[in-house]
Design an enzyme around this catalytic site. Structure first.
Site, PDB file in Angstrom:
ATOM      1  N   ASP A   1      -7.819 -26.381 -22.837  1.00 32.87           N
ATOM      2  CA  ASP A   1      -8.868 -27.054 -23.603  1.00 32.87           C
ATOM      3  C   ASP A   1      -9.987 -27.285 -22.582  1.00 32.87           C
ATOM      4  O   ASP A   1      -9.727 -27.717 -21.455  1.00 32.87           O
ATOM      5  CB  ASP A   1      -8.326 -28.392 -24.123  1.00 32.87           C
ATOM      6  CG  ASP A   1      -9.323 -29.100 -25.032  1.00 32.87           C
ATOM      7  OD1 ASP A   1      -8.987 -29.340 -26.186  1.00 32.87           O
ATOM      8  OD2 ASP A   1     -10.423 -29.448 -24.558  1.00 32.87           O
ATOM      9  N   SER A   2     -11.212 -27.014 -22.974  1.00 36.01           N
ATOM     10  CA  SER A   2     -12.279 -27.062 -21.971  1.00 36.01           C
ATOM     11  C   SER A   2     -12.577 -28.472 -21.480  1.00 36.01           C
ATOM     12  O   SER A   2     -13.313 -28.650 -20.511  1.00 36.01           O
ATOM     13  CB  SER A   2     -13.547 -26.388 -22.492  1.00 36.01           C
ATOM     14  OG  SER A   2     -14.236 -27.218 -23.390  1.00 36.01           O
TER      15      SER A   2
ATOM     16  N   THR B   1     -15.747 -25.162 -26.641  1.00 31.90           N
ATOM     17  CA  THR B   1     -17.155 -25.545 -26.792  1.00 31.90           C
ATOM     18  C   THR B   1     -17.487 -26.867 -26.097  1.00 31.90           C
ATOM     19  O   THR B   1     -18.647 -27.103 -25.763  1.00 31.90           O
ATOM     20  CB  THR B   1     -17.515 -25.684 -28.286  1.00 31.90           C
ATOM     21  OG1 THR B   1     -16.644 -26.645 -28.886  1.00 31.90           O
ATOM     22  CG2 THR B   1     -17.409 -24.370 -29.018  1.00 31.90           C
ATOM     23  N   ASP B   2     -16.465 -27.720 -25.904  1.00 32.68           N
ATOM     24  CA  ASP B   2     -16.770 -29.080 -25.448  1.00 32.68           C
ATOM     25  C   ASP B   2     -17.547 -29.113 -24.137  1.00 32.68           C
ATOM     26  O   ASP B   2     -18.470 -29.907 -23.975  1.00 32.68           O
ATOM     27  CB  ASP B   2     -15.472 -29.901 -25.303  1.00 32.68           C
ATOM     28  CG  ASP B   2     -14.888 -30.254 -26.664  1.00 32.68           C
ATOM     29  OD1 ASP B   2     -15.607 -30.130 -27.678  1.00 32.68           O
ATOM     30  OD2 ASP B   2     -13.710 -30.650 -26.720  1.00 32.68           O
TER      31      ASP B   2
ATOM     32  N   CYS C   1     -33.211 -38.094 -24.190  1.00 30.27           N
ATOM     33  CA  CYS C   1     -33.674 -37.306 -25.342  1.00 30.27           C
ATOM     34  C   CYS C   1     -33.301 -35.844 -25.147  1.00 30.27           C
ATOM     35  O   CYS C   1     -33.338 -35.333 -24.031  1.00 30.27           O
ATOM     36  CB  CYS C   1     -35.199 -37.369 -25.466  1.00 30.27           C
ATOM     37  SG  CYS C   1     -35.811 -39.010 -25.769  1.00 30.27           S
TER      38      CYS C   1
ATOM     39  N   THR D   1     -10.720 -23.507 -28.739  1.00 29.46           N
ATOM     40  CA  THR D   1     -10.318 -23.363 -30.136  1.00 29.46           C
ATOM     41  C   THR D   1     -10.291 -21.907 -30.597  1.00 29.46           C
ATOM     42  O   THR D   1      -9.436 -21.517 -31.390  1.00 29.46           O
ATOM     43  CB  THR D   1     -11.299 -24.159 -31.032  1.00 29.46           C
ATOM     44  OG1 THR D   1     -11.238 -25.518 -30.623  1.00 29.46           O
ATOM     45  CG2 THR D   1     -10.947 -24.066 -32.493  1.00 29.46           C
TER      46      THR D   1
HETATM   47  N1  ASP Z   1     -11.577 -29.084 -27.389  1.00 31.06           N
HETATM   48  C1  ASP Z   1     -11.935 -27.700 -27.549  1.00 31.06           C
HETATM   49  C2  ASP Z   1     -12.381 -27.173 -26.212  1.00 31.06           C
HETATM   50  O1  ASP Z   1     -13.485 -27.426 -25.800  1.00 31.06           O
HETATM   51  C3  ASP Z   1     -12.989 -27.556 -28.561  1.00 31.06           C
HETATM   52  C4  ASP Z   1     -13.468 -26.141 -28.771  1.00 31.06           C
HETATM   53  O2  ASP Z   1     -12.983 -25.179 -28.245  1.00 31.06           O
HETATM   54  O3  ASP Z   1     -14.383 -25.992 -29.562  1.00 31.06           O
HETATM   55  O4  ASP Z   1     -11.638 -26.519 -25.557  1.00 31.06           O
END
Ligand code: ASP
Length: 353
Positions: free
Chosen positions: A71-72, A103-104, A291, A28
């Site tokens: 996209d990750s 981030t994913d 957890c 993103t």
């Molecule tokens: N779907 C995106 C990714 O992981 C989300 C992100 O970048 O935050 O590439």
């Protein structure tokens, strides 16, 4: 084969405080609006246009971008191998490394890199953003600028950070302790079982006692990762047929059980028999908890008391992400089950206590 664009150098300063290699994989953070108003991956030049302050940092930046930013969710082992080899090939020329990543799956990639790269004594920082750089309220600028500062930071001429980390929303976390816990707010990452390594306020406040100390070393790469691995998340109602199809599958060499609480599993005969059979087939079985905080303690409850005998390895306080990456690393590295289990039990990159 994953293509990368030729390296670009942005030498903003004659005597910078550091030189950082930025590897732009996608996600993103690096998105901008196209002519029809949709978000599409943009190039580093557009990022520079959006964040002109980058030129003010006392840091010279070189950039290698994936030809096709991803996209990750589409990350696989070949991407990790590419990242590891780019860092290895440029290790001596830079003070630190910054990986711009979605981030994913960032916690998986940071964990994987921490195992694939041995002897690291420079910062390797992952960052990304919850909102694209083109969005007025984006967290991208802060994440990017502070990550670059950390990647270039030194004390007495030595790098302060000497491991793979994630910087996000003002905090620096050990990569293989991190977890994405939030998809809506800016505080996307946590590391419940290890303190934060630094907090960025007015200044960057390093938590010195939790940092891996600098040591003279040279980097090595373990490029092989074996992905014949599966994560079996337990849930009430799991049935024998589906459990057997995972635990006894020929293709599976390593199973990560995501168990309950402090490592508990159903101790019904059928489930323990399946675990026994799976272990007898030579599969590595690693137990981590569902957890986010706390740890696996075999034998604390009766429902985990058979696991040691069966040969299930306690994952202690490993995250599921680090456990998955470590399993892939261990399976590729050791052909002997005893050595593999020993490595799983031993902290090798600060991934467990
Ligand atoms: N779907 C995106 C990714 O992981 C989300 C992100 O970048 O935050 O590439």
């Amino acid at each position: 084969m994953i293509d990368v664009k030729p390296i670009e150098h942005f030498d903003f300063h004659k005597s910078p405080k550091g030189r950082v290699l930025t590897i732009y994989t996608g996600g993103t953070l690096g998105m901008d609006f196209n002519d029809s108003g949709s978000l599409v991956p943009c190039g580093f030049e557009q990022i520079l246009e959006r964040v002109p302050v980058l030129k003010e940092l006392q840091v010279n930046i070189s950039v290698i971008s994936f030809q096709e930013p991803i996209d990750s969710s589409n990350v696989h082992i070949e991407h990790w191998q590419l990242l590891a080899s780019l860092i290895y090939d440029h290790y001596d020329q830079f003070d630190g490394f910054l990986i711009l990543h979605g981030t994913d799956t960032m916690a998986y990639s940071a964990s994987a890199l921490s195992f694939m790269l041995e002897g690291v004594n420079k910062p390797i920082i992952f960052t990304g953003a919850q909102l694209p750089i083109a969005s007025p309220r984006s967290d991208a600028t802060e994440n990017l600028v502070t990550s670059l500062e950390i990647a270039a930071d030194k004390k007495n001429g030595k790098p302060i950070i000497t491991e793979v980390c994630i910087f996000f929303n003002h905090v620096l976390l050990r990569g293989n302790r991190s977890k994405k816990v939030e998809s809506q707010h800016f505080d996307a990452f946590e590391s419940e079982n290890y303190p934060i390594l630094a907090e960025a306020g007015i200044s960057i406040d390093y938590q010195w006692s939790y940092l891996k100390p600098y040591a003279k070393d040279f980097i090595r790469v373990n490029p092989e990762m074996d992905n014949n691995v599966v994560v079996l998340k337990l849930f009430p109602g799991l049935n024998k047929i589906t459990a057997a199809s995972i635990l006894l599958a020929d293709a599976v060499k390593g199973v990560i059980i995501e168990s309950y609480g402090s490592g508990n599993v159903p101790n019904e005969k059928w489930f323990l028999d399946l675990l026994r059979e799976s272990a007898k087939m030579g599969k590595l079985i690693l137990n981590v908890s569902q957890c986010n905080g706390g740890r696996v303690m075999h034998g604390k409850y009766e429902t985990s008391s058979e696991l040691d005998k069966i040969g299930v390895v306690s994952g202690h306080d490993l995250t599921s992400e680090a456990a998955t990456a470590k399993m892939m690393y261990v399976l590729a590295r050791f052909s002997n089950l005893r050595d593999a289990k020993k490595c799983l039990r031993t902290p090798i990159r600060g991934e467990m206590n």
